[in-house]
Scaffold this motif. Structure first.
Motif, PDB file in Angstrom:
ATOM      1  N   VAL A   8       0.849  -1.185   0.000  1.00  0.00           N
ATOM      2  CA  VAL A   8       0.000   0.000   0.000  1.00  0.00           C
ATOM      3  C   VAL A   8       0.886   1.237   0.000  1.00  0.00           C
ATOM      4  CG1 VAL A   8      -1.864   1.222   1.178  1.00  0.00           C
ATOM      5  CG2 VAL A   8      -1.734  -1.272   1.325  1.00  0.00           C
ATOM      6  N   ALA A   9       0.504   2.241  -0.785  1.00  0.00           N
ATOM      7  CA  ALA A   9       1.222   3.515  -0.767  1.00  0.00           C
ATOM      8  C   ALA A   9       0.207   4.649  -0.728  1.00  0.00           C
ATOM      9  CB  ALA A   9       2.115   3.659  -1.999  1.00  0.00           C
ATOM     10  N   VAL A  10       0.556   5.680   0.014  1.00  0.00           N
ATOM     11  CA  VAL A  10      -0.302   6.849   0.139  1.00  0.00           C
ATOM     12  C   VAL A  10       0.390   8.034  -0.528  1.00  0.00           C
ATOM     13  CG1 VAL A  10      -1.524   8.378   1.730  1.00  0.00           C
ATOM     14  CG2 VAL A  10      -1.211   5.957   2.311  1.00  0.00           C
ATOM     15  N   GLY A  11      -0.325   8.662  -1.448  1.00  0.00           N
ATOM     16  CA  GLY A  11       0.167   9.878  -2.092  1.00  0.00           C
ATOM     17  C   GLY A  11      -0.413  11.098  -1.399  1.00  0.00           C
ATOM     18  N   TYR A  12       0.437  12.069  -1.161  1.00  0.00           N
ATOM     19  CA  TYR A  12       0.017  13.288  -0.477  1.00  0.00           C
ATOM     20  C   TYR A  12       0.189  14.497  -1.393  1.00  0.00           C
ATOM     21  CZ  TYR A  12       0.422  10.685   3.950  1.00  0.00           C
ATOM     22  OH  TYR A  12       0.283   9.774   4.963  1.00  0.00           O
ATOM     23  N   SER A  13      -0.873  15.247  -1.582  1.00  0.00           N
ATOM     24  CA  SER A  13      -0.761  16.541  -2.242  1.00  0.00           C
ATOM     25  C   SER A  13      -0.649  17.606  -1.164  1.00  0.00           C
ATOM     26  CB  SER A  13      -1.988  16.813  -3.116  1.00  0.00           C
ATOM     27  OG  SER A  13      -1.876  18.094  -3.701  1.00  0.00           O
ATOM     28  N   LEU A  14       0.457  18.355  -1.204  1.00  0.00           N
ATOM     29  CA  LEU A  14       0.716  19.356  -0.161  1.00  0.00           C
ATOM     30  C   LEU A  14       0.400  20.756  -0.660  1.00  0.00           C
ATOM     31  CD1 LEU A  14       4.153  18.044   1.151  1.00  0.00           C
ATOM     32  CD2 LEU A  14       1.853  17.423   1.915  1.00  0.00           C
ATOM     33  N   TYR A  15       0.100  21.641   0.264  1.00  0.00           N
ATOM     34  CA  TYR A  15      -0.047  23.056  -0.073  1.00  0.00           C
ATOM     35  C   TYR A  15       1.327  23.677  -0.297  1.00  0.00           C
ATOM     36  CZ  TYR A  15      -4.932  22.733   1.384  1.00  0.00           C
ATOM     37  OH  TYR A  15      -6.250  22.379   1.487  1.00  0.00           O
ATOM     38  N   ASP A  16       1.329  24.846  -0.922  1.00  0.00           N
ATOM     39  CA  ASP A  16       2.592  25.539  -1.181  1.00  0.00           C
ATOM     40  C   ASP A  16       3.386  25.698   0.114  1.00  0.00           C
ATOM     41  OD1 ASP A  16       1.841  25.712  -3.775  1.00  0.00           O
ATOM     42  OD2 ASP A  16       1.215  27.808  -3.680  1.00  0.00           O
ATOM     43  N   ASP A  17       4.688  25.636  -0.016  1.00  0.00           N
ATOM     44  CA  ASP A  17       5.597  25.767   1.127  1.00  0.00           C
ATOM     45  C   ASP A  17       5.343  24.696   2.191  1.00  0.00           C
ATOM     46  OD1 ASP A  17       6.706  28.044  -0.070  1.00  0.00           O
ATOM     47  OD2 ASP A  17       5.158  29.313   0.813  1.00  0.00           O
ATOM     48  N   ASN A  18       4.795  23.560   1.761  1.00  0.00           N
ATOM     49  CA  ASN A  18       4.512  22.469   2.688  1.00  0.00           C
ATOM     50  C   ASN A  18       3.705  22.929   3.901  1.00  0.00           C
ATOM     51  OD1 ASN A  18       5.942  20.834   0.962  1.00  0.00           O
ATOM     52  ND2 ASN A  18       7.798  20.806   2.201  1.00  0.00           N
ATOM     53  N   ALA A  19       2.738  23.811   3.637  1.00  0.00           N
ATOM     54  CA  ALA A  19       1.962  24.395   4.735  1.00  0.00           C
ATOM     55  C   ALA A  19       0.878  23.458   5.247  1.00  0.00           C
ATOM     56  CB  ALA A  19       1.336  25.715   4.278  1.00  0.00           C
ATOM     57  N   GLY A  20       0.711  22.312   4.622  1.00  0.00           N
ATOM     58  CA  GLY A  20      -0.307  21.387   5.080  1.00  0.00           C
ATOM     59  C   GLY A  20      -0.601  20.367   4.009  1.00  0.00           C
ATOM     60  N   VAL A  21      -1.540  19.485   4.329  1.00  0.00           N
ATOM     61  CA  VAL A  21      -1.910  18.413   3.404  1.00  0.00           C
ATOM     62  C   VAL A  21      -3.241  18.772   2.746  1.00  0.00           C
ATOM     63  CG1 VAL A  21      -2.457  15.971   3.170  1.00  0.00           C
ATOM     64  CG2 VAL A  21      -0.718  16.703   4.821  1.00  0.00           C
TER      65      VAL A  21
END
Ligand code: ZN
Ligand code: ZN
Length: 139
Positions: free
Chosen positions: A92-105
């Motif tokens: 299993v793998a989870v892909g994360y889309s982050l906000y700019d500047d890694n400000a959140g998920v």
């Protein structure tokens, strides 16, 4: 088809999450024993997935899946390679889309690779919209 977890990670990155680019991918490993093979169950309409380690039996909710688990109707995920409804084994793998500047998920997506046949699959994605980057450690 994927030969291993590296192919799965690349697949998860390519697929995106809720239409957004995926910036981080975490291949799931059991926190207790380190195994990377799981049974998967989830309520895909309600966007919640739980994985069960095939090495030690530990159960884990992916990201924020556990919040409303009590009202979910989870089903066991199966692969097309086996029509008899037995539980199957997945990486299993989870892909994360982050906000700019890694400000959140922004959003996450749950993908898997069937250990038996190598088939790569996309289970579900959902919007998270949190500033809590701890979810990266809860794949
Ligand atoms: Zn384990
Ligand atoms: Zn399969």
């Amino acid at each position: 088809m994927g030969d291993g977890v590296e192919d799965l990670a690349a697949y998860a990155k390519d697929q995106g999450a809720e239409g957004y680019d995926v910036h981080e991918v975490r291949v799931c490993s059991c926190a207790s024993c380190g195994h990377q093979v799981f049974g998967v169950q989830g309520d895909l309409e309600e966007c919640a997935v739980q994985r069960t380690c095939r090495g030690c039996g530990a159960e884990h909710f992916i990201a924020d899946s556990g919040e409303y688990w009590d009202v979910m109707t989870p089903a066991v995920m199966v692969c097309e390679c086996d029509g008899d409804g037995d539980e199957e084994d997945f990486n299993v793998a989870v892909g994360y889309s982050l906000y700019d500047d890694n400000a959140g998920v922004r959003a996450i997506a749950v993908t898997s690779r069937c250990v038996a046949c190598g088939r790569l699959g996309y289970w579900v994605d959902w919007m998270v919209r949190t500033g809590d980057l701890d979810l990266l450690d809860l794949a």
